[in-house]
Scaffold this motif. Structure first.
Motif, PDB file in Angstrom:
ATOM      1  N   ALA A 102       0.830  -1.213   0.000  1.00 55.46           N
ATOM      2  CA  ALA A 102       0.000   0.000   0.000  1.00 55.46           C
ATOM      3  C   ALA A 102       0.859   1.254   0.000  1.00 55.46           C
ATOM      4  O   ALA A 102       0.586   2.212  -0.730  1.00 55.46           O
ATOM      5  CB  ALA A 102      -0.936  -0.005   1.201  1.00 55.46           C
ATOM      6  N   ARG A 103       1.924   1.255   0.827  1.00 54.58           N
ATOM      7  CA  ARG A 103       2.808   2.429   0.881  1.00 54.58           C
ATOM      8  C   ARG A 103       3.439   2.681  -0.494  1.00 54.58           C
ATOM      9  O   ARG A 103       3.493   3.814  -0.968  1.00 54.58           O
ATOM     10  CB  ARG A 103       3.884   2.248   1.938  1.00 54.58           C
ATOM     11  CG  ARG A 103       4.719   3.506   2.153  1.00 54.58           C
ATOM     12  CD  ARG A 103       5.748   3.358   3.248  1.00 54.58           C
ATOM     13  NE  ARG A 103       5.185   3.049   4.543  1.00 54.58           N
ATOM     14  CZ  ARG A 103       4.655   3.950   5.372  1.00 54.58           C
ATOM     15  NH1 ARG A 103       4.591   5.196   5.028  1.00 54.58           N
ATOM     16  NH2 ARG A 103       4.192   3.593   6.552  1.00 54.58           N
ATOM     17  N   ASP A 104       3.909   1.627  -1.149  1.00 48.44           N
ATOM     18  CA  ASP A 104       4.513   1.772  -2.478  1.00 48.44           C
ATOM     19  C   ASP A 104       3.498   2.252  -3.506  1.00 48.44           C
ATOM     20  O   ASP A 104       3.803   3.112  -4.337  1.00 48.44           O
ATOM     21  CB  ASP A 104       5.132   0.450  -2.942  1.00 48.44           C
ATOM     22  CG  ASP A 104       6.371   0.059  -2.153  1.00 48.44           C
ATOM     23  OD1 ASP A 104       6.919   0.923  -1.428  1.00 48.44           O
ATOM     24  OD2 ASP A 104       6.771  -1.115  -2.259  1.00 48.44           O
ATOM     25  N   ALA A 105       2.277   1.717  -3.452  1.00 50.18           N
ATOM     26  CA  ALA A 105       1.240   2.108  -4.404  1.00 50.18           C
ATOM     27  C   ALA A 105       0.878   3.578  -4.247  1.00 50.18           C
ATOM     28  O   ALA A 105       0.765   4.314  -5.238  1.00 50.18           O
ATOM     29  CB  ALA A 105       0.005   1.223  -4.241  1.00 50.18           C
ATOM     30  N   SER A 107       2.754   5.943  -2.844  1.00 48.81           N
ATOM     31  CA  SER A 107       3.917   6.743  -3.246  1.00 48.81           C
ATOM     32  C   SER A 107       4.025   6.841  -4.762  1.00 48.81           C
ATOM     33  O   SER A 107       4.302   7.916  -5.306  1.00 48.81           O
ATOM     34  CB  SER A 107       5.206   6.150  -2.679  1.00 48.81           C
ATOM     35  OG  SER A 107       5.240   6.321  -1.288  1.00 48.81           O
ATOM     36  N   ARG A 108       3.804   5.747  -5.434  1.00 49.21           N
ATOM     37  CA  ARG A 108       3.889   5.730  -6.898  1.00 49.21           C
ATOM     38  C   ARG A 108       2.887   6.716  -7.516  1.00 49.21           C
ATOM     39  O   ARG A 108       3.178   7.379  -8.500  1.00 49.21           O
ATOM     40  CB  ARG A 108       3.628   4.305  -7.400  1.00 49.21           C
ATOM     41  CG  ARG A 108       3.916   4.067  -8.841  1.00 49.21           C
ATOM     42  CD  ARG A 108       3.862   2.582  -9.250  1.00 49.21           C
ATOM     43  NE  ARG A 108       2.711   1.832  -8.725  1.00 49.21           N
ATOM     44  CZ  ARG A 108       2.770   0.949  -7.726  1.00 49.21           C
ATOM     45  NH1 ARG A 108       3.913   0.679  -7.109  1.00 49.21           N
ATOM     46  NH2 ARG A 108       1.684   0.315  -7.329  1.00 49.21           N
ATOM     47  N   LEU A 113       2.988  14.170  -8.192  1.00 52.40           N
ATOM     48  CA  LEU A 113       2.322  15.415  -7.804  1.00 52.40           C
ATOM     49  C   LEU A 113       3.169  16.179  -6.788  1.00 52.40           C
ATOM     50  O   LEU A 113       3.334  17.398  -6.896  1.00 52.40           O
ATOM     51  CB  LEU A 113       0.930  15.129  -7.232  1.00 52.40           C
ATOM     52  CG  LEU A 113       0.162  16.339  -6.706  1.00 52.40           C
ATOM     53  CD1 LEU A 113      -0.040  17.388  -7.805  1.00 52.40           C
ATOM     54  CD2 LEU A 113      -1.158  15.893  -6.104  1.00 52.40           C
ATOM     55  N   MET A 114       3.729  15.478  -5.807  1.00 58.17           N
ATOM     56  CA  MET A 114       4.576  16.138  -4.803  1.00 58.17           C
ATOM     57  C   MET A 114       5.787  16.791  -5.467  1.00 58.17           C
ATOM     58  O   MET A 114       6.180  17.900  -5.117  1.00 58.17           O
ATOM     59  CB  MET A 114       5.036  15.144  -3.733  1.00 58.17           C
ATOM     60  CG  MET A 114       3.920  14.574  -2.875  1.00 58.17           C
ATOM     61  SD  MET A 114       3.064  15.824  -1.907  1.00 58.17           S
ATOM     62  CE  MET A 114       1.501  15.901  -2.748  1.00 58.17           C
ATOM     63  N   GLN A 115       6.367  16.121  -6.446  1.00 56.28           N
ATOM     64  CA  GLN A 115       7.512  16.684  -7.170  1.00 56.28           C
ATOM     65  C   GLN A 115       7.104  17.926  -7.959  1.00 56.28           C
ATOM     66  O   GLN A 115       7.840  18.915  -8.003  1.00 56.28           O
ATOM     67  CB  GLN A 115       8.127  15.630  -8.083  1.00 56.28           C
ATOM     68  CG  GLN A 115       8.826  14.523  -7.321  1.00 56.28           C
ATOM     69  CD  GLN A 115       9.193  13.332  -8.194  1.00 56.28           C
ATOM     70  OE1 GLN A 115       9.004  13.334  -9.400  1.00 56.28           O
ATOM     71  NE2 GLN A 115       9.724  12.292  -7.555  1.00 56.28           N
ATOM     72  N   ALA A 116       5.925  17.897  -8.575  1.00 58.72           N
ATOM     73  CA  ALA A 116       5.448  19.064  -9.317  1.00 58.72           C
ATOM     74  C   ALA A 116       5.200  20.245  -8.381  1.00 58.72           C
ATOM     75  O   ALA A 116       5.541  21.388  -8.701  1.00 58.72           O
ATOM     76  CB  ALA A 116       4.164  18.709 -10.080  1.00 58.72           C
TER      77      ALA A 116
END
Length: 155
Positions: A102-105, A107-108, A113-116
């Motif tokens: 779940a954490r990986d999903a 984050s993926r 969006l966080m980077q943008a």
């Protein structure tokens, strides 16, 4: 929409547009994760929280009753997205922990969006960024006061 001479007059509409865009983004994440929007929001709250949360806090964040929060947690545990971990200090309580899957999903889906957002923020001066943070925190307080009072008299 035509620009006004006072950009402050546009703020309510811009904030409404941002809210709508965020809602669309949340719905897209839910679709990509193959779950309903409430379950996806729950996973996101748990996976992105800097501290562990329990079912009661999850219910508060989602704006649902304790029994509804329990149903959401049960569903996510059964689907292999969450684990309940007992608190050592109070064995009656437990915190919710996303599974590695779940954490990986999450984050993926969320990382682009966080980077943008970080790239957009990088274009601001330190002073502009501080002003934006202060403004958004003030709006957060206004919304929380509004939610608690239940009327339009916020300030």
């Amino acid at each position: 929409m035509a620009a006004t001479s006072d950009p402050r007059l546009e703020l309510p509409r811009v904030l409404r547009d941002l809210h709508d865009a965020m809602h669309a983004g949340n719905a897209a994440v839910a679709r990509r994760l193959g779950m309903n929007t409430t379950d996806a929001a729950a996973i996101e709250h748990i996976a992105m929280s800097p501290t562990a949360i329990g079912p009661a806090e999850l219910g508060e964040r989602l704006g649902v009753t304790k029994s509804s929060a329990t149903e959401i947690v049960d569903r996510l545990v059964a689907a292999g997205h969450l684990e309940r971990v007992r608190e050592e200090s109070d064995r009656r309580r437990f915190r919710l922990v996303p599974t590695p899957f779940a954490r990986d999903a999450v984050s993926r889906e969320i990382d682009p969006l966080m980077q943008a957002i970080q790239a957009t923020a990088a274009d601001l001066s330190d002073r502009e960024a501080a002003t934006v943070v202060q403004f958004l925190r003030s709006l957060e307080r206004d919304h929380r006061r509004f939610a608690l009072r239940g009327d339009a008299q916020v300030r």
